[in-house]
Design a protein around this motif. Structure first.
Motif, PDB file in Angstrom:
ATOM      1  N   PHE A  21      13.955  20.444 109.237  1.00 43.32           N
ATOM      2  CA  PHE A  21      12.945  21.355 109.768  1.00 43.32           C
ATOM      3  C   PHE A  21      12.399  22.217 108.640  1.00 43.32           C
ATOM      4  O   PHE A  21      12.949  22.248 107.545  1.00 43.32           O
ATOM      5  N   LEU A  22      11.316  22.900 108.939  1.00 40.80           N
ATOM      6  CA  LEU A  22      10.735  23.868 108.014  1.00 40.80           C
ATOM      7  C   LEU A  22      10.823  25.240 108.670  1.00 40.80           C
ATOM      8  O   LEU A  22      10.569  25.367 109.861  1.00 40.80           O
ATOM      9  N   PRO A  23      11.185  26.272 107.934  1.00 46.01           N
ATOM     10  CA  PRO A  23      11.298  27.597 108.541  1.00 46.01           C
ATOM     11  C   PRO A  23       9.990  28.044 109.185  1.00 46.01           C
ATOM     12  O   PRO A  23       8.917  27.875 108.616  1.00 46.01           O
ATOM     13  N   ALA A  24      10.105  28.597 110.376  1.00 50.40           N
ATOM     14  CA  ALA A  24       8.928  29.066 111.105  1.00 50.40           C
ATOM     15  C   ALA A  24       8.170  30.089 110.276  1.00 50.40           C
ATOM     16  O   ALA A  24       8.760  30.954 109.647  1.00 50.40           O
ATOM     17  N   GLY A  25       6.863  29.947 110.264  1.00 54.62           N
ATOM     18  CA  GLY A  25       6.004  30.888 109.549  1.00 54.62           C
ATOM     19  C   GLY A  25       5.734  30.517 108.105  1.00 54.62           C
ATOM     20  O   GLY A  25       4.879  31.128 107.469  1.00 54.62           O
ATOM     21  N   SER A  26       6.436  29.542 107.560  1.00 51.11           N
ATOM     22  CA  SER A  26       6.162  29.149 106.173  1.00 51.11           C
ATOM     23  C   SER A  26       4.824  28.413 106.118  1.00 51.11           C
ATOM     24  O   SER A  26       4.388  27.798 107.084  1.00 51.11           O
ATOM     25  N   GLU A  27       4.168  28.509 104.972  1.00 51.97           N
ATOM     26  CA  GLU A  27       2.843  27.912 104.784  1.00 51.97           C
ATOM     27  C   GLU A  27       2.973  26.548 104.125  1.00 51.97           C
ATOM     28  O   GLU A  27       3.609  26.429 103.083  1.00 51.97           O
ATOM     29  N   VAL A  28       2.371  25.554 104.725  1.00 49.93           N
ATOM     30  CA  VAL A  28       2.429  24.183 104.223  1.00 49.93           C
ATOM     31  C   VAL A  28       1.036  23.791 103.765  1.00 49.93           C
ATOM     32  O   VAL A  28       0.067  23.959 104.498  1.00 49.93           O
ATOM     33  N   GLU A  29       0.944  23.281 102.541  1.00 46.73           N
ATOM     34  CA  GLU A  29      -0.330  22.808 102.004  1.00 46.73           C
ATOM     35  C   GLU A  29      -0.173  21.358 101.557  1.00 46.73           C
ATOM     36  O   GLU A  29       0.771  21.032 100.844  1.00 46.73           O
ATOM     37  N   LEU A  30      -1.089  20.514 101.979  1.00 50.72           N
ATOM     38  CA  LEU A  30      -1.138  19.123 101.545  1.00 50.72           C
ATOM     39  C   LEU A  30      -2.474  18.881 100.862  1.00 50.72           C
ATOM     40  O   LEU A  30      -3.499  19.373 101.323  1.00 50.72           O
ATOM     41  N   ALA A  31      -2.445  18.114  99.771  1.00 54.25           N
ATOM     42  CA  ALA A  31      -3.673  17.833  99.034  1.00 54.25           C
ATOM     43  C   ALA A  31      -3.683  16.381  98.589  1.00 54.25           C
ATOM     44  O   ALA A  31      -2.679  15.872  98.071  1.00 54.25           O
ATOM     45  N   LEU A  32      -4.809  15.726  98.783  1.00 50.28           N
ATOM     46  CA  LEU A  32      -5.025  14.368  98.297  1.00 50.28           C
ATOM     47  C   LEU A  32      -5.794  14.504  96.986  1.00 50.28           C
ATOM     48  O   LEU A  32      -6.932  14.984  96.976  1.00 50.28           O
TER      49      LEU A  32
ATOM     50  N   VAL B 217       5.431  23.938 100.156  1.00 48.05           N
ATOM     51  CA  VAL B 217       5.726  24.875 101.231  1.00 48.05           C
ATOM     52  C   VAL B 217       6.065  26.210 100.590  1.00 48.05           C
ATOM     53  O   VAL B 217       6.909  26.276  99.692  1.00 48.05           O
ATOM     54  N   SER B 218       5.399  27.256 101.052  1.00 43.76           N
ATOM     55  CA  SER B 218       5.625  28.606 100.527  1.00 43.76           C
ATOM     56  C   SER B 218       6.199  29.485 101.621  1.00 43.76           C
ATOM     57  O   SER B 218       5.782  29.407 102.773  1.00 43.76           O
ATOM     58  N   GLN B 219       7.159  30.311 101.226  1.00 48.32           N
ATOM     59  CA  GLN B 219       7.726  31.315 102.120  1.00 48.32           C
ATOM     60  C   GLN B 219       7.516  32.664 101.464  1.00 48.32           C
ATOM     61  O   GLN B 219       7.945  32.868 100.322  1.00 48.32           O
ATOM     62  N   SER B 220       6.861  33.565 102.138  1.00 43.95           N
ATOM     63  CA  SER B 220       6.578  34.912 101.617  1.00 43.95           C
ATOM     64  C   SER B 220       5.924  34.837 100.235  1.00 43.95           C
ATOM     65  O   SER B 220       6.253  35.602  99.334  1.00 43.95           O
ATOM     66  N   GLY B 221       5.033  33.884 100.064  1.00 41.00           N
ATOM     67  CA  GLY B 221       4.297  33.750  98.810  1.00 41.00           C
ATOM     68  C   GLY B 221       5.056  33.046  97.693  1.00 41.00           C
ATOM     69  O   GLY B 221       4.536  32.856  96.607  1.00 41.00           O
ATOM     70  N   GLN B 222       6.293  32.637  97.929  1.00 39.62           N
ATOM     71  CA  GLN B 222       7.107  31.957  96.921  1.00 39.62           C
ATOM     72  C   GLN B 222       7.206  30.472  97.259  1.00 39.62           C
ATOM     73  O   GLN B 222       7.427  30.102  98.418  1.00 39.62           O
ATOM     74  N   LEU B 223       7.065  29.631  96.234  1.00 42.10           N
ATOM     75  CA  LEU B 223       7.207  28.198  96.425  1.00 42.10           C
ATOM     76  C   LEU B 223       8.656  27.894  96.789  1.00 42.10           C
ATOM     77  O   LEU B 223       9.574  28.244  96.057  1.00 42.10           O
TER      78      LEU B 223
END
Length: 151
Positions: free
Chosen positions: A60-71, A119-125
Motif C-alpha cells: 500500500f501507499l500511505p494515505a495522503g502521499s503524492e504520486v507522480e507518474l511521467a512518460l 511518491v512524496s510524503q510531506s514534500g520528501q521523496l
C-alpha cells in the motif's frame, strides 16, 4: 478641506486592508481518492493509455502521499529529453490504480521511452518507481508496479 477628506479616506482604506482575516474553521481533511469513474472512462480514439496499479513493498501507499507518474523520452546518457505525459494522484492507503494517457503521434520512433514514478510524503521523496520501458505507442496494461524506497 478636500485634501483632508482624501487623506481620511485613504487612511480608512489602508486600515481595512491591514485588518486580519478571521481564521478559517478547521474541518477534517478528506483524502482524495482517484476517480475510478475517470479510470473507467474510455480513452479517446486518437490517444493511448498505460494502465496498472502501484504499490510499495508493504502493498500500500500511505494515505495522503503524492504520486507522480511521467512518460519520458530518455537520451543515451539516461537524461530525460521530453515529457510525453504525466499524471498526479493522491494515495488512499491502498494500492493505487493509475492510467497515463498519451498521444501516440508524439511517441518518437526508435527513441527510448520510459515510465517513471515517485511518491512524496510531506514534500520528501519516499519511494520511486524503477523505470519501465515502453516500446510501442499502444494501449498497455502494465499490471502491478512495485515502488522501491528512495535513498
Amino acid at each position: 478641506m478636500f485634501a483632508r477628506l482624501l487623506c481620511l479616506s485613504l487612511t480608512v482604506l489602508l486600515a481595512a486592508c491591514a485588518s486580519e482575516k478571521p481564521a478559517p474553521a478547521t474541518q477534517p481533511v478528506a483524502v482524495a481518492k482517484p476517480s475510478t469513474s475517470r479510470l473507467d472512462e474510455p480513452v479517446p480514439a486518437n490517444l493511448r493509455a498505460l494502465t496498472g496499479q502501484i504499490s510499495s513493498a508493504q502493498g500500500f501507499l500511505p494515505a495522503g502521499s503524492e504520486v507522480e507518474l511521467a512518460l519520458l523520452v530518455i537520451d543515451q546518457r539516461d537524461r530525460p529529453q521530453q515529457l510525453l505525459s504525466s499524471e498526479k494522484f493522491t494515495a488512499t492507503g491502498q494500492a493505487l490504480p493509475f492510467r497515463v494517457v498519451f498521444n501516440p503521434e508524439a511517441f518518437p520512433a526508435g527513441a527510448r521511452v520510459e515510465l517513471h514514478g515517485r511518491v512524496s510524503q510531506s514534500g520528501q521523496l519516499a519511494w520511486r518507481l524503477p523505470p519501465v520501458r515502453i516500446t510501442q505507442p499502444d494501449n498497455r496494461a502494465l499490471g502491478e508496479l512495485h515502488l522501491v524506497r528512495a535513498p
